[in-house]
Write a protein that holds these residues in place. Structure first.
Motif, PDB file in Angstrom:
ATOM      1  N   ALA A   1       0.833  -1.199   0.000  1.00 59.93           N
ATOM      2  CA  ALA A   1       0.000   0.000   0.000  1.00 59.93           C
ATOM      3  C   ALA A   1       0.867   1.249   0.000  1.00 59.93           C
ATOM      4  CB  ALA A   1      -0.940   0.001   1.196  1.00 59.93           C
ATOM      5  N   ARG A   2       1.818   1.306   0.931  1.00 67.24           N
ATOM      6  CA  ARG A   2       2.687   2.472   1.049  1.00 67.24           C
ATOM      7  C   ARG A   2       3.794   2.152   2.042  1.00 67.24           C
ATOM      8  NH1 ARG A   2      -1.904   3.139   3.864  1.00 67.24           N
ATOM      9  NH2 ARG A   2      -1.756   3.687   6.095  1.00 67.24           N
ATOM     10  N   VAL A   3       4.792   3.032   2.074  1.00 71.77           N
ATOM     11  CA  VAL A   3       5.853   2.954   3.080  1.00 71.77           C
ATOM     12  C   VAL A   3       5.728   4.204   3.932  1.00 71.77           C
ATOM     13  CG1 VAL A   3       8.321   2.913   3.512  1.00 71.77           C
ATOM     14  CG2 VAL A   3       7.363   1.619   1.583  1.00 71.77           C
ATOM     15  N   GLU A   4       5.588   3.999   5.248  1.00 72.12           N
ATOM     16  CA  GLU A   4       5.328   5.113   6.141  1.00 72.12           C
ATOM     17  C   GLU A   4       6.067   4.904   7.449  1.00 72.12           C
ATOM     18  OE1 GLU A   4       1.255   7.313   6.537  1.00 72.12           O
ATOM     19  OE2 GLU A   4       1.293   5.709   8.044  1.00 72.12           O
ATOM     20  N   ASP A   5       6.836   5.937   7.853  1.00 66.80           N
ATOM     21  CA  ASP A   5       7.585   5.888   9.125  1.00 66.80           C
ATOM     22  C   ASP A   5       8.446   4.644   9.220  1.00 66.80           C
ATOM     23  OD1 ASP A   5       6.421   8.275   9.911  1.00 66.80           O
ATOM     24  OD2 ASP A   5       4.714   7.259  10.868  1.00 66.80           O
ATOM     25  N   GLY A   6       9.106   4.310   8.096  1.00 65.00           N
ATOM     26  CA  GLY A   6      10.005   3.163   8.094  1.00 65.00           C
ATOM     27  C   GLY A   6       9.305   1.837   8.079  1.00 65.00           C
ATOM     28  N   GLN A   7       8.004   1.829   7.868  1.00 65.07           N
ATOM     29  CA  GLN A   7       7.245   0.579   7.847  1.00 65.07           C
ATOM     30  C   GLN A   7       6.540   0.399   6.503  1.00 65.07           C
ATOM     31  OE1 GLN A   7       4.619   0.816  11.265  1.00 65.07           O
ATOM     32  NE2 GLN A   7       5.996  -0.538  12.427  1.00 65.07           N
ATOM     33  N   LEU A   8       6.577  -0.834   6.041  1.00 66.30           N
ATOM     34  CA  LEU A   8       5.845  -1.191   4.826  1.00 66.30           C
ATOM     35  C   LEU A   8       4.439  -1.611   5.225  1.00 66.30           C
ATOM     36  CD1 LEU A   8       5.589  -2.020   1.817  1.00 66.30           C
ATOM     37  CD2 LEU A   8       6.537  -4.247   2.464  1.00 66.30           C
ATOM     38  N   GLN A   9       3.449  -0.882   4.662  1.00 70.35           N
ATOM     39  CA  GLN A   9       2.051  -1.227   4.933  1.00 70.35           C
ATOM     40  C   GLN A   9       1.602  -2.210   3.845  1.00 70.35           C
ATOM     41  OE1 GLN A   9       0.608   0.001   7.726  1.00 70.35           O
ATOM     42  NE2 GLN A   9       2.532   1.096   8.124  1.00 70.35           N
ATOM     43  N   LEU A  10       1.381  -3.452   4.225  1.00 75.60           N
ATOM     44  CA  LEU A  10       1.058  -4.521   3.284  1.00 75.60           C
ATOM     45  C   LEU A  10      -0.389  -4.954   3.461  1.00 75.60           C
ATOM     46  CD1 LEU A  10       2.531  -6.353   1.144  1.00 75.60           C
ATOM     47  CD2 LEU A  10       2.713  -8.058   2.965  1.00 75.60           C
ATOM     48  N   LYS A  11      -1.176  -4.827   2.354  1.00 74.25           N
ATOM     49  CA  LYS A  11      -2.559  -5.289   2.402  1.00 74.25           C
ATOM     50  C   LYS A  11      -2.597  -6.797   2.164  1.00 74.25           C
ATOM     51  CE  LYS A  11      -4.841  -1.042   0.796  1.00 74.25           C
ATOM     52  NZ  LYS A  11      -5.736  -0.468  -0.241  1.00 74.25           N
ATOM     53  N   VAL A  12      -3.062  -7.515   3.168  1.00 76.56           N
ATOM     54  CA  VAL A  12      -3.103  -8.976   3.109  1.00 76.56           C
ATOM     55  C   VAL A  12      -4.553  -9.418   3.084  1.00 76.56           C
ATOM     56  CG1 VAL A  12      -2.450 -11.126   4.247  1.00 76.56           C
ATOM     57  CG2 VAL A  12      -0.915  -9.145   4.347  1.00 76.56           C
ATOM     58  N   THR A  13      -4.901 -10.221   2.093  1.00 76.90           N
ATOM     59  CA  THR A  13      -6.266 -10.735   1.955  1.00 76.90           C
ATOM     60  C   THR A  13      -6.299 -12.196   2.366  1.00 76.90           C
ATOM     61  OG1 THR A  13      -6.729  -9.205   0.128  1.00 76.90           O
ATOM     62  CG2 THR A  13      -8.184 -11.108   0.361  1.00 76.90           C
ATOM     63  N   ASP A  14      -7.178 -12.484   3.303  1.00 72.68           N
ATOM     64  CA  ASP A  14      -7.361 -13.854   3.778  1.00 72.68           C
ATOM     65  C   ASP A  14      -8.841 -14.176   3.694  1.00 72.68           C
ATOM     66  OD1 ASP A  14      -7.159 -16.342   4.843  1.00 72.68           O
ATOM     67  OD2 ASP A  14      -6.726 -15.682   6.898  1.00 72.68           O
ATOM     68  N   GLY A  15      -9.236 -14.809   2.579  1.00 77.44           N
ATOM     69  CA  GLY A  15     -10.656 -15.063   2.375  1.00 77.44           C
ATOM     70  C   GLY A  15     -11.391 -13.757   2.131  1.00 77.44           C
ATOM     71  N   PRO A  16     -12.482 -13.529   2.886  1.00 73.47           N
ATOM     72  CA  PRO A  16     -13.237 -12.287   2.686  1.00 73.47           C
ATOM     73  C   PRO A  16     -12.603 -11.102   3.415  1.00 73.47           C
ATOM     74  CG  PRO A  16     -14.330 -13.650   4.320  1.00 73.47           C
ATOM     75  CD  PRO A  16     -13.169 -14.458   3.810  1.00 73.47           C
ATOM     76  N   ARG A  17     -11.634 -11.350   4.274  1.00 70.85           N
ATOM     77  CA  ARG A  17     -11.049 -10.297   5.088  1.00 70.85           C
ATOM     78  C   ARG A  17      -9.776  -9.757   4.462  1.00 70.85           C
ATOM     79  NH1 ARG A  17      -8.916 -11.845   9.500  1.00 70.85           N
ATOM     80  NH2 ARG A  17      -9.085  -9.827  10.580  1.00 70.85           N
ATOM     81  N   THR A  18      -9.634  -8.411   4.492  1.00 68.80           N
ATOM     82  CA  THR A  18      -8.397  -7.749   4.047  1.00 68.80           C
ATOM     83  C   THR A  18      -7.911  -6.868   5.182  1.00 68.80           C
ATOM     84  OG1 THR A  18      -9.060  -7.734   1.713  1.00 68.80           O
ATOM     85  CG2 THR A  18      -7.348  -6.181   2.388  1.00 68.80           C
ATOM     86  N   THR A  19      -6.673  -7.129   5.601  1.00 73.35           N
ATOM     87  CA  THR A  19      -6.089  -6.340   6.692  1.00 73.35           C
ATOM     88  C   THR A  19      -4.794  -5.695   6.207  1.00 73.35           C
ATOM     89  OG1 THR A  19      -4.891  -8.285   7.526  1.00 73.35           O
ATOM     90  CG2 THR A  19      -7.071  -7.831   8.452  1.00 73.35           C
ATOM     91  N   THR A  20      -4.397  -4.639   6.878  1.00 76.13           N
ATOM     92  CA  THR A  20      -3.143  -3.974   6.556  1.00 76.13           C
ATOM     93  C   THR A  20      -2.135  -4.311   7.643  1.00 76.13           C
ATOM     94  OG1 THR A  20      -4.281  -2.157   5.437  1.00 76.13           O
ATOM     95  CG2 THR A  20      -2.004  -1.765   6.135  1.00 76.13           C
ATOM     96  N   GLU A  21      -1.064  -4.977   7.247  1.00 79.20           N
ATOM     97  CA  GLU A  21      -0.051  -5.427   8.201  1.00 79.20           C
ATOM     98  C   GLU A  21       1.185  -4.533   8.090  1.00 79.20           C
ATOM     99  OE1 GLU A  21      -0.558  -7.752  10.353  1.00 79.20           O
ATOM    100  OE2 GLU A  21      -2.462  -8.504   9.541  1.00 79.20           O
TER     101      GLU A  21
END
Length: 315
Positions: free
Chosen positions: A279-299
């Motif tokens: 998704a983006r890189v922010e404050d030294g962290q990679l924001q990764l959108k992870v989809t698991d079935g119907p759920r999508t979370t940002t890790e």
């Protein structure tokens, strides 16, 4: 009284041959009346200060100071007249309209300049051919307009919503600029090639003898203009194709930012792996959108802990 046989050709004018000719000027037209110097039939001929030919020039104010081409248009029955000729005895001549000093009427003087006579005849023939062919010329332009519309359709395919979905604004701007340039060049090429093939009717001035000679020169040098139009038309079409190919390259060869990535990272001494969309890189962290079935979370993943990044076709 028996009429003369039909014979096409110039009349040998002598002193007094045009003595019967008189004319009256009205806005935009000079009407001259007199007897044909060959068959003696009564004629009325109109002269205009400009004409339409398939070349390039501009019209001007009305004036009648140029030599003019005259052709017998009598309705007498002349033996031997071809079926394609419905009027006249075949005679034609070139003369100079002159305004009378004592009134506003005109008379005709013999033109003794062969170059001017040839130019006036050439312009008259070209004008007649242009007049009879204008409708055909317009019909020939129909596929030309269709070709331009077809180019627009092709350009629309290149920059369709599906083609540019997910691309950055800068990439879209480059692609749009290339396609716009290609469309303009293709339209220009179509116009140039059609103009070379079928001409471009324009009105030319015939206000003076210099105008007559200039118009005849344009007709005589039209071949070189046709060659230039063809060369530029082919060059523009090639450049338009190159611009469209460049636009396709910009769209198709861009890295696909929507493709998922597999991230391997260290989590407290334990190797972990996640797959998702960056998704983006922010404050030294990679924001990764992870989809698991119907759920999508940002890790959030600490970039300092990442040991491996790999782009995948799918997770």
């Amino acid at each position: 009284m028996a009429t003369k046989s039909w014979k096409e050709g110039p009349v040998k004018l002598r002193a007094g041959s045009l003595a019967s000719w008189q004319g009256q000027e009205r806005p935009g037209v000079l009407t001259l009346s007199g007897k044909c110097p060959r068959c003696s039939a009564d004629l009325a001929i109109q002269i205009r200060p400009s004409t339409v030919i398939v070349t390039a020039a501009a019209s001007g104010e009305a004036a009648f100071d140029a030599v003019a081409y005259f052709q017998c248009t009598c309705e007498e029955d002349h033996a031997g007249r071809p079926e394609t000729k419905v009027k006249g005895c075949g005679a034609y001549w070139v003369a100079q309209p002159r305004k009378n000093e004592h009134n506003d009427r005109y008379h005709l003087d013999i033109s003794a300049q062969p170059e001017l006579n040839d130019a006036a005849k050439l312009i008259a023939e070209e004008s007649q051919a242009t007049g009879s062919g204008l409708r055909t010329l317009a019909e020939k332009w129909i596929p030309g307009v269709g070709a331009i519309v077809g180019i627009l359709g092709l350009a629309g395919i290149v920059v369709s919503d599906d083609s540019v979905a997910g691309l950055s604004w800068s990439v879209r701007l480059v692609a749009f600029s290339l396609v716009t340039l290609a469309v303009l060049m293709a339209a220009g090429a179509t116009i140039l090639v059609y103009r070379a093939a079928f001409g471009w009717p324009k009105e030319v001035p015939l206000r003076s003898n210099d105008d007559v000679l200039a118009a005849a020169e344009m007709i005589n040098t039209r071949t070189s203009q046709i060659a230039r139009n063809v060369r530029f038309g082919v060059g523009l079409s090639s450049a338009a194709l190159a611009a469209l190919l460049a636009a396709l390259g910009v769209l198709w060869l861009q890295p696909d930012s929507d493709r998922p990535i597999a991230v391997t990272y260290d989590d407290g001494g334990k190797e972990m792996s996640l797959c998702g969309e960056a998704a983006r890189v922010e404050d030294g962290q990679l924001q990764l959108k992870v989809t698991d079935g119907p759920r999508t979370t940002t890790e959030p993943i600490d970039m300092a802990s990442v040991t491996k990044l790999e782009q995948k076709s799918e997770c």
